[in-house]
Scaffold this active site. Structure first.
Site, mmCIF file in Angstrom:
data_model
loop_
_atom_site.group_PDB
_atom_site.id
_atom_site.type_symbol
_atom_site.label_atom_id
_atom_site.label_comp_id
_atom_site.label_asym_id
_atom_site.label_seq_id
_atom_site.Cartn_x
_atom_site.Cartn_y
_atom_site.Cartn_z
ATOM 1 N N GLY A 341 0.823 -1.223 0.000
ATOM 2 C CA GLY A 341 0.000 0.000 0.000
ATOM 3 C C GLY A 341 0.852 1.267 0.000
ATOM 4 O O GLY A 341 0.489 2.279 -0.616
ATOM 5 N N GLU A 364 9.105 8.248 -28.848
ATOM 6 C CA GLU A 364 10.181 7.841 -29.765
ATOM 7 C C GLU A 364 9.856 6.509 -30.453
ATOM 8 O O GLU A 364 10.733 5.678 -30.694
ATOM 9 C CB GLU A 364 11.532 7.836 -29.048
ATOM 10 C CG GLU A 364 11.746 9.179 -28.355
ATOM 11 C CD GLU A 364 13.141 9.703 -28.348
ATOM 12 O OE1 GLU A 364 13.998 9.121 -29.013
ATOM 13 O OE2 GLU A 364 13.362 10.719 -27.680
ATOM 14 N N GLU A 368 4.729 -1.008 -30.126
ATOM 15 C CA GLU A 368 4.185 -1.683 -31.319
ATOM 16 C C GLU A 368 5.020 -1.305 -32.551
ATOM 17 O O GLU A 368 5.330 -2.154 -33.389
ATOM 18 C CB GLU A 368 2.709 -1.299 -31.518
ATOM 19 C CG GLU A 368 1.757 -1.874 -30.468
ATOM 20 C CD GLU A 368 1.898 -1.246 -29.067
ATOM 21 O OE1 GLU A 368 2.363 -0.099 -28.963
ATOM 22 O OE2 GLU A 368 1.530 -1.914 -28.073
HETATM 23 N N1 CAA Z 1 17.167 4.589 -41.699
HETATM 24 C C1 CAA Z 1 17.212 5.014 -42.981
HETATM 25 N N2 CAA Z 1 16.162 4.876 -43.831
HETATM 26 C C2 CAA Z 1 15.053 4.295 -43.369
HETATM 27 C C3 CAA Z 1 14.940 3.834 -42.052
HETATM 28 C C4 CAA Z 1 16.068 3.988 -41.205
HETATM 29 N N3 CAA Z 1 16.025 3.563 -39.938
HETATM 30 N N4 CAA Z 1 13.716 3.303 -41.861
HETATM 31 C C5 CAA Z 1 13.073 3.399 -43.046
HETATM 32 N N5 CAA Z 1 13.886 4.004 -43.947
HETATM 33 C C6 CAA Z 1 13.583 4.269 -45.352
HETATM 34 C C7 CAA Z 1 13.136 2.977 -46.037
HETATM 35 O O1 CAA Z 1 14.255 2.254 -46.517
HETATM 36 C C8 CAA Z 1 12.287 3.531 -47.164
HETATM 37 O O2 CAA Z 1 13.156 4.012 -48.164
HETATM 38 P P1 CAA Z 1 12.801 3.907 -49.743
HETATM 39 O O3 CAA Z 1 11.580 4.717 -49.954
HETATM 40 O O4 CAA Z 1 14.012 4.463 -50.406
HETATM 41 O O5 CAA Z 1 12.567 2.446 -50.000
HETATM 42 C C9 CAA Z 1 11.625 4.741 -46.541
HETATM 43 O O6 CAA Z 1 12.465 5.136 -45.453
HETATM 44 C C10 CAA Z 1 10.204 4.478 -46.044
HETATM 45 O O7 CAA Z 1 10.273 3.437 -45.089
HETATM 46 P P2 CAA Z 1 8.985 2.617 -44.590
HETATM 47 O O8 CAA Z 1 8.234 2.158 -45.792
HETATM 48 O O9 CAA Z 1 9.457 1.602 -43.617
HETATM 49 O O10 CAA Z 1 8.133 3.774 -43.901
HETATM 50 P P3 CAA Z 1 6.740 3.700 -43.111
HETATM 51 O O11 CAA Z 1 5.921 4.853 -43.522
HETATM 52 O O12 CAA Z 1 6.163 2.322 -43.219
HETATM 53 O O13 CAA Z 1 7.187 3.995 -41.590
HETATM 54 C C11 CAA Z 1 7.812 3.415 -39.364
HETATM 55 C C12 CAA Z 1 8.032 3.229 -40.873
HETATM 56 C C13 CAA Z 1 8.843 2.522 -38.709
HETATM 57 C C14 CAA Z 1 6.446 3.003 -38.920
HETATM 58 C C15 CAA Z 1 8.093 4.888 -39.018
HETATM 59 O O14 CAA Z 1 7.096 5.736 -39.525
HETATM 60 C C16 CAA Z 1 8.261 5.142 -37.530
HETATM 61 O O15 CAA Z 1 9.327 4.919 -36.969
HETATM 62 N N6 CAA Z 1 7.201 5.632 -36.853
HETATM 63 C C17 CAA Z 1 7.306 6.036 -35.441
HETATM 64 C C18 CAA Z 1 7.587 7.495 -35.320
HETATM 65 C C19 CAA Z 1 8.237 7.841 -34.028
HETATM 66 O O16 CAA Z 1 9.117 7.156 -33.534
HETATM 67 N N7 CAA Z 1 7.853 8.990 -33.483
HETATM 68 C C20 CAA Z 1 8.467 9.471 -32.303
HETATM 69 C C21 CAA Z 1 8.349 10.939 -32.205
HETATM 70 S S1 CAA Z 1 9.783 11.695 -31.581
HETATM 71 C C22 CAA Z 1 9.571 11.778 -29.903
HETATM 72 O O17 CAA Z 1 8.832 11.061 -29.307
HETATM 73 C C23 CAA Z 1 10.474 12.763 -29.333
HETATM 74 C C24 CAA Z 1 10.204 13.281 -27.989
HETATM 75 O O18 CAA Z 1 9.663 14.352 -27.839
HETATM 76 C C25 CAA Z 1 10.779 12.578 -26.832
#
Ligand code: CAA
Length: 380
Positions: A341, A364, A368
């Site tokens: 508690g 960040e 998921e």
């Molecule tokens: N490095 C370099 N390039 C990358 C990459 C990486 N890690 N990840 C993807 N790419 C490239 C891919 O190779 C692709 O390139 P091409 O078009 O040349 O083939 C392009 O980027 C698109 O990639 P995806 O098709 O994988 O993109 P997606 O739209 O499906 O998104 C995702 C991928 C992983 C879901 C991404 O959108 C993501 O990480 N989303 C989460 C966002 C996030 O983390 N937000 C946090 C906000 S910041 C925060 O919280 C700060 C704070 O205040 C504390």
């Protein structure tokens, strides 16, 4: 394989641990209550080089590697989770992309300011309608002569209320989808830029989390970071680095939960003996300690991958962030359980630690999203 920290890393760990225990920990409960931004401590940390840990010395930084960055963020977060993310954002979400993708002029102009905390950094990515789905952002930057006209709103931005330098993402060409996103360095005092709602957060409450509002903000062409259309890749590469930090923050928060649980279990008596003598408590303590160490190893390994110059370390950093976040929430929950508690009251620090831990699974990139990154790396 060498599991030993280098002498420099050990010295940094020792120095940050002492500073965190003597300066950060005593004010952590107060700034949680008041949500007051810890400027005094940020200035002190700038003097220790902690605002530019990975920034080369020629730009005013401390010139350490990425394992050192993780070590420092862990120790800071163990004492104060708010301060941990403030420092992590300045280093990895703002200092890093300017260092990695900026022109020489941009590096000389902004990195020393970020390192000495004259201006703090914030990362303007998330929007009211675009969090996990980065490419769904609505902000735009239209080129007009030699300025871009920036419009849009960013939400849930750590440091926003106190920052002076913002790395901001916007579409310069919507038709190109993610290839039409660009990155800009925006300064605080530019006309048309204002702060919106200040978030009243559940944990990490002293982080000046605020909305950014851009209304016809004219930003000079020289403020473009990298090339036009490179924004999505800059963003993803930057998040790969900063997720190592959040893994480290998770380890620090979990370690503080374990320390509190061990202390309490030795003091609290039930059935005539300290509760640490009971096997159900011992089982929880053993699981907590083992999982913290496992998370720490994932964090160090991700840092090692970046140190050795791997261009893509998304898998390793997503694993460190994913495992660290769920581990920290679970460890904090068990630590509350051990407190019984009392753990649910504000008389003990563990309720704050439990609230602070939850954000790790959200910012960040949610857990998921980390699983999506991991699975895509396994199957691509
Ligand atoms: N490095 C370099 N390039 C990358 C990459 C990486 N890690 N990840 C993807 N790419 C490239 C891919 O190779 C692709 O390139 P091409 O078009 O040349 O083939 C392009 O980027 C698109 O990639 P995806 O098709 O994988 O993109 P997606 O739209 O499906 O998104 C995702 C991928 C992983 C879901 C991404 O959108 C993501 O990480 N989303 C989460 C966002 C996030 O983390 N937000 C946090 C906000 S910041 C925060 O919280 C700060 C704070 O205040 C504390």
């Amino acid at each position: 394989m060498n599991f030993d920290l280098t002498n420099d890393q050990k010295m940094l760990q020792d120095q940050v641990k002492k500073f965190a225990d003597s300066v950060l920990a005593p004010v952590a409960p107060d700034i949680d209550k008041s949500a007051e931004f810890p400027w005094d401590n940020i200035k002190k940390m700038a003097k220790l080089g902690l605002l530019g840990i990975i920034i080369p010395e020629e730009y005013g930084g401390a010139g350490f590697d990425y394992i050192s960055l993780a070590i420092a963020i862990e120790e800071i977060s163990r004492a104060c989770a708010s301060t941990g993310v403030i420092v992590a954002v300045n280093n990895s979400l703002v200092g890093y992309p300017i260092m990695q993708f900026g022109s020489e002029e941009q590096k000389k102009k902004y990195l020393p300011l970020l390192c000495n905390a004259e201006k703090l950094g914030a990362f303007g990515l998330t929007e009211p309608n675009a969090g996990s789905d980065v490419a769904a952002m609505e902000s735009t930057a239209r080129l007009d002569g030699d300025t871009y006209i920036l419009n849009g709103t960013k939400r849930f931005i750590t440091n926003a209320g106190e920052a002076g330098v913002y790395v901001v993402f916007a579409y310069t060409n919507k038709e190109l989808k993610h290839k039409g996103i660009s990155t800009f360095i925006v300064e605080r005092d530019i006309p048309g830029f204002s702060l919106g709602k200040h978030e009243d957060l559940m944990g990490i409450r002293a982080t000046a989390n605020c909305e950014l509002i851009f209304e016809d903000v004219r930003i000079p062409k020289e403020s473009l970071l990298g090339e036009e259309g490179e924004g999505f890749k800059i963003c993803m590469n930057t998040l790969d680095v900063s997720r190592i930090d959040i893994g480290a923050q998770a380890v620090g928060i979990a370690q503080s939960a374990l320390d509190e649980a061990v202390r309490y279990s030795k003091e609290r008596k039930a059935f005539g003996q300290p509760i640490c003598n009971f096997q159900m408590v011992q089982s929880m303590l053993a699981e907590m300690a083992t999982e913290i160490q496992a998370a720490r190893m994932l964090v160090y390994f991700a840092g090692h991958c970046k140190n050795k110059g791997m261009t893509r370390f998304s898998l390793e950093s997503a694993m460190a962030k994913y495992y660290g976040a769920s581990m920290a929430v679970d460890v904090a929950r068990k630590a509350v359980q051990i407190h019984g508690g009392y753990g649910y009251t504000k008389d003990y620090p563990i309720e704050r630690i439990y609230r602070d831990a939850k954000i790790l699974e959200l910012y960040e990139g949610t857990s998921e999203i980390q699983k999506i990154v991991i699975a895509r790396e396994l199957t691509r």
